[in-house]
Design a protein around this motif. Structure first.
Motif, PDB file in Angstrom:
ATOM      1  N   GLU A 137      83.086  47.723  28.415  1.00  0.00           N
ATOM      2  CA  GLU A 137      83.649  48.601  27.505  1.00  0.00           C
ATOM      3  C   GLU A 137      82.824  49.634  27.185  1.00  0.00           C
ATOM      4  O   GLU A 137      81.620  49.064  26.564  1.00  0.00           O
ATOM      5  N   LEU A 138      82.844  51.001  27.193  1.00  0.00           N
ATOM      6  CA  LEU A 138      82.148  51.828  26.199  1.00  0.00           C
ATOM      7  C   LEU A 138      83.159  52.981  26.014  1.00  0.00           C
ATOM      8  O   LEU A 138      83.595  54.083  26.669  1.00  0.00           O
ATOM      9  N   VAL A 139      83.626  52.681  24.622  1.00  0.00           N
ATOM     10  CA  VAL A 139      84.809  53.301  24.109  1.00  0.00           C
ATOM     11  C   VAL A 139      84.467  54.049  23.022  1.00  0.00           C
ATOM     12  O   VAL A 139      83.953  53.436  22.009  1.00  0.00           O
ATOM     13  N   PRO A 140      84.620  55.294  23.144  1.00  0.00           N
ATOM     14  CA  PRO A 140      84.450  56.187  21.756  1.00  0.00           C
ATOM     15  C   PRO A 140      85.632  56.142  20.649  1.00  0.00           C
ATOM     16  O   PRO A 140      86.676  55.872  20.929  1.00  0.00           O
ATOM     17  N   ASN A 141      85.515  56.602  19.596  1.00  0.00           N
ATOM     18  CA  ASN A 141      86.650  56.593  18.591  1.00  0.00           C
ATOM     19  C   ASN A 141      87.147  57.998  18.708  1.00  0.00           C
ATOM     20  O   ASN A 141      88.375  57.964  18.447  1.00  0.00           O
ATOM     21  N   LEU A 142      86.463  59.066  19.327  1.00  0.00           N
ATOM     22  CA  LEU A 142      87.141  60.342  19.810  1.00  0.00           C
ATOM     23  C   LEU A 142      86.801  60.771  21.178  1.00  0.00           C
ATOM     24  O   LEU A 142      85.676  60.527  21.687  1.00  0.00           O
ATOM     25  N   ASP A 143      87.745  61.263  21.950  1.00  0.00           N
ATOM     26  CA  ASP A 143      87.499  61.738  23.290  1.00  0.00           C
ATOM     27  C   ASP A 143      87.599  63.215  23.199  1.00  0.00           C
ATOM     28  O   ASP A 143      87.107  63.631  24.334  1.00  0.00           O
ATOM     29  N   ILE A 144      87.830  63.753  22.176  1.00  0.00           N
ATOM     30  CA  ILE A 144      88.202  65.407  22.201  1.00  0.00           C
ATOM     31  C   ILE A 144      87.653  65.677  20.823  1.00  0.00           C
ATOM     32  O   ILE A 144      88.299  65.256  19.629  1.00  0.00           O
ATOM     33  N   LEU A 145      86.627  66.330  20.486  1.00  0.00           N
ATOM     34  CA  LEU A 145      86.266  66.959  19.363  1.00  0.00           C
ATOM     35  C   LEU A 145      86.598  68.221  19.188  1.00  0.00           C
ATOM     36  O   LEU A 145      86.758  69.102  19.959  1.00  0.00           O
ATOM     37  N   ASP A 146      87.018  68.489  17.835  1.00  0.00           N
ATOM     38  CA  ASP A 146      87.469  69.902  17.526  1.00  0.00           C
ATOM     39  C   ASP A 146      87.069  70.211  15.895  1.00  0.00           C
ATOM     40  O   ASP A 146      86.392  69.411  15.241  1.00  0.00           O
ATOM     41  N   GLU A 147      87.578  71.330  15.375  1.00  0.00           N
ATOM     42  CA  GLU A 147      87.345  71.592  14.072  1.00  0.00           C
ATOM     43  C   GLU A 147      87.837  70.575  12.993  1.00  0.00           C
ATOM     44  O   GLU A 147      87.331  70.196  12.044  1.00  0.00           O
ATOM     45  N   GLY A 148      88.945  69.723  13.404  1.00  0.00           N
ATOM     46  CA  GLY A 148      89.412  68.890  12.668  1.00  0.00           C
ATOM     47  C   GLY A 148      88.797  67.542  12.719  1.00  0.00           C
ATOM     48  O   GLY A 148      88.958  66.781  11.876  1.00  0.00           O
ATOM     49  N   THR A 149      88.123  67.171  13.744  1.00  0.00           N
ATOM     50  CA  THR A 149      87.366  65.888  13.954  1.00  0.00           C
ATOM     51  C   THR A 149      86.137  65.754  13.441  1.00  0.00           C
ATOM     52  O   THR A 149      85.496  64.775  13.275  1.00  0.00           O
ATOM     53  N   GLY A 150      85.484  66.802  13.425  1.00  0.00           N
ATOM     54  CA  GLY A 150      83.969  66.998  12.988  1.00  0.00           C
ATOM     55  C   GLY A 150      83.273  66.617  14.295  1.00  0.00           C
ATOM     56  O   GLY A 150      83.937  66.644  15.274  1.00  0.00           O
ATOM     57  N   ASN A 151      81.900  66.395  14.148  1.00  0.00           N
ATOM     58  CA  ASN A 151      80.929  66.071  15.434  1.00  0.00           C
ATOM     59  C   ASN A 151      80.577  64.957  15.663  1.00  0.00           C
ATOM     60  O   ASN A 151      79.458  64.889  16.330  1.00  0.00           O
ATOM     61  N   GLN A 152      80.834  63.884  14.813  1.00  0.00           N
ATOM     62  CA  GLN A 152      80.193  62.629  14.814  1.00  0.00           C
ATOM     63  C   GLN A 152      81.129  61.839  15.857  1.00  0.00           C
ATOM     64  O   GLN A 152      82.268  61.446  15.651  1.00  0.00           O
ATOM     65  N   VAL A 153      80.553  61.089  16.896  1.00  0.00           N
ATOM     66  CA  VAL A 153      81.260  60.200  17.782  1.00  0.00           C
ATOM     67  C   VAL A 153      80.664  58.778  17.685  1.00  0.00           C
ATOM     68  O   VAL A 153      79.346  58.564  17.616  1.00  0.00           O
ATOM     69  N   GLU A 154      81.158  57.772  17.334  1.00  0.00           N
ATOM     70  CA  GLU A 154      80.885  56.283  17.371  1.00  0.00           C
ATOM     71  C   GLU A 154      81.284  55.550  18.451  1.00  0.00           C
ATOM     72  O   GLU A 154      82.599  55.776  18.894  1.00  0.00           O
ATOM     73  N   LEU A 155      80.587  55.155  19.465  1.00  0.00           N
ATOM     74  CA  LEU A 155      80.845  54.257  20.628  1.00  0.00           C
ATOM     75  C   LEU A 155      80.603  52.962  20.407  1.00  0.00           C
ATOM     76  O   LEU A 155      79.700  52.668  19.684  1.00  0.00           O
ATOM     77  N   ARG A 156      81.708  52.047  20.960  1.00  0.00           N
ATOM     78  CA  ARG A 156      81.613  50.639  21.011  1.00  0.00           C
ATOM     79  C   ARG A 156      81.313  49.915  22.307  1.00  0.00           C
ATOM     80  O   ARG A 156      81.930  50.325  23.351  1.00  0.00           O
ATOM     81  N   LEU A 157      80.406  49.171  22.544  1.00  0.00           N
ATOM     82  CA  LEU A 157      80.090  48.755  23.778  1.00  0.00           C
ATOM     83  C   LEU A 157      80.100  47.281  23.602  1.00  0.00           C
ATOM     84  O   LEU A 157      79.616  46.375  23.088  1.00  0.00           O
ATOM     85  N   ARG A 158      81.169  46.806  24.497  1.00  0.00           N
ATOM     86  CA  ARG A 158      81.572  45.332  24.456  1.00  0.00           C
ATOM     87  C   ARG A 158      82.015  44.898  26.161  1.00  0.00           C
ATOM     88  O   ARG A 158      82.473  45.915  26.778  1.00  0.00           O
ATOM     89  N   PHE A 159      81.446  43.387  26.367  1.00  0.00           N
ATOM     90  CA  PHE A 159      81.877  43.134  27.578  1.00  0.00           C
ATOM     91  C   PHE A 159      82.914  41.985  27.527  1.00  0.00           C
ATOM     92  O   PHE A 159      82.899  40.965  26.621  1.00  0.00           O
ATOM     93  N   THR A 160      84.166  42.334  27.762  1.00  0.00           N
ATOM     94  CA  THR A 160      85.238  41.398  27.550  1.00  0.00           C
ATOM     95  C   THR A 160      86.278  41.517  28.587  1.00  0.00           C
ATOM     96  O   THR A 160      86.185  42.149  29.677  1.00  0.00           O
ATOM     97  N   HIS A 161      87.474  41.006  28.120  1.00  0.00           N
ATOM     98  CA  HIS A 161      88.858  40.917  28.919  1.00  0.00           C
ATOM     99  C   HIS A 161      89.794  41.965  28.144  1.00  0.00           C
ATOM    100  O   HIS A 161      90.263  41.433  27.345  1.00  0.00           O
ATOM    101  N   PRO A 162      89.754  43.537  28.462  1.00  0.00           N
ATOM    102  CA  PRO A 162      90.455  44.249  27.594  1.00  0.00           C
ATOM    103  C   PRO A 162      92.041  43.944  27.581  1.00  0.00           C
ATOM    104  O   PRO A 162      92.539  44.039  26.284  1.00  0.00           O
ATOM    105  N   MET A 163      92.860  43.896  28.631  1.00  0.00           N
ATOM    106  CA  MET A 163      94.264  43.476  28.532  1.00  0.00           C
ATOM    107  C   MET A 163      94.616  42.012  27.724  1.00  0.00           C
ATOM    108  O   MET A 163      95.304  41.904  26.950  1.00  0.00           O
ATOM    109  N   ALA A 164      93.564  41.230  27.766  1.00  0.00           N
ATOM    110  CA  ALA A 164      93.832  39.892  27.174  1.00  0.00           C
ATOM    111  C   ALA A 164      93.415  39.976  25.792  1.00  0.00           C
ATOM    112  O   ALA A 164      93.719  39.010  25.185  1.00  0.00           O
ATOM    113  N   GLY A 165      92.777  41.173  25.282  1.00  0.00           N
ATOM    114  CA  GLY A 165      92.368  41.004  23.875  1.00  0.00           C
ATOM    115  C   GLY A 165      91.107  40.327  23.637  1.00  0.00           C
ATOM    116  O   GLY A 165      90.397  39.881  22.731  1.00  0.00           O
TER     117      GLY A 165
END
Length: 262
Positions: free
Chosen positions: A32-60
């Motif tokens: 997994e390389l998943v950001p908290n936002l995939d589209i930035l605009d005036e309402g979201t600000g310009n900060q992106v946080e990304l999570r890096l995990r090695f897992t089984h996504p559908m199984a949780g």
């Protein structure tokens, strides 16, 4: 072409470690390389946080331990930036995951990418390296999303990988060292948010085959994050922790997000 063992051949199915509420479910490994936002605009600000995990996504889960990544960076309007110093290790149940923050300063598409350290999977007898990327749109820049990062195995999107509605058809080309991979196998999983339980094993990991030109397509039926993993067998072996020469599973992954039209 790399072929995963069948469910019957996977001894870990006998354990509880990889089921996590999906009894008997055979889940695929996904980086997994998943950001908290995939589209930035005036309402979201310009900060992106990304999570890096090695897992089984559908199984949780479960989460597998990640060693420090070999490469982590972003390709954007400012070129290719090394972001490894931005990584912070976060333990989840004693397993290593990572987080990073990045401030977008210019409009344009930003392709975040990751080369994780090889992961030894004794149940399958392979070392796993999943080269992974995700695209974040910076303030409507709208250019660069299809640009290759240059990873050994990579999915080239043929559909803009953000601003997608539930049900949209995602298409891509599987490339190995820049060349299309005919009839590549692509595994697809939804990153489960805990609201859905698959009715049977076959629904956990979707499998599609690319055509003779390496092109595949999949229509995403639910809102959320979707991972696409193109798997091939590495050309060379690697040494496992016991010093034995073993095959390598190389994966080219891309993450895309869909939203319901309401």
């Amino acid at each position: 072409m790399f072929c995963r063992p069948t469910v019957a051949a996977r001894p870990w199915i006998l354990g509880l470690g990889l089921t996590l509420g999906l009894s008997g479910t055979a889940s695929a490994h996904f980086q997994e390389l998943v950001p908290n936002l995939d589209i930035l605009d005036e309402g979201t600000g310009n900060q992106v946080e990304l999570r890096l995990r090695f897992t089984h996504p559908m199984a949780g889960g479960p989460v597998m331990d990640m060693a420090p990544p070999v490469r982590f960076g972003v390709v954007g309007p400012d070129g290719d930036q090394d972001l490894r110093e931005a990584l912070t290790r976060v333990d989840e149940g004693g397993q290593g995951t990572y987080r990073a923050q990045y401030r977008v300063t210019e409009p344009g598409d930003h392709i975040f990418y990751l080369e994780p350290a090889p992961y030894w999977e004794p149940a399958e007898g392979v070392m796993i390296i999943h080269y992974t990327k995700v695209v974040v749109d910076g303030f409507g820049g709208g250019e660069g999303w299809e640009s290759p990062v240059g990873l050994p195995v990579e999915i080239e999107p043929l559909v803009r990988p953000y601003g997608l509605w539930t049900g949209n058809l995602f298409r891509g080309i599987v490339r190995h060292n820049g060349e299309p991979v005919p009839f590549a196998e692509v595994e697809v999983e939804w990153r489960n948010d805990g609201t859905f339980a698959p009715p049977a094993d076959a629904y956990v990991t979707q499998v599609v085959k690319a055509d003779a030109n390496g092109v595949f397509a999949y229509a995403m039926p639910r809102a959320g994050w979707w991972g696409f993993a193109a798997l091939i067998e590495g050309e060379e072996t690697m040494r496992n922790p016991e010093g034995e020469a073993v095959p390598v599973e190389q994966g080219g992954l891309i993450w895309v997000r869909t939203r319901d039209m309401r």
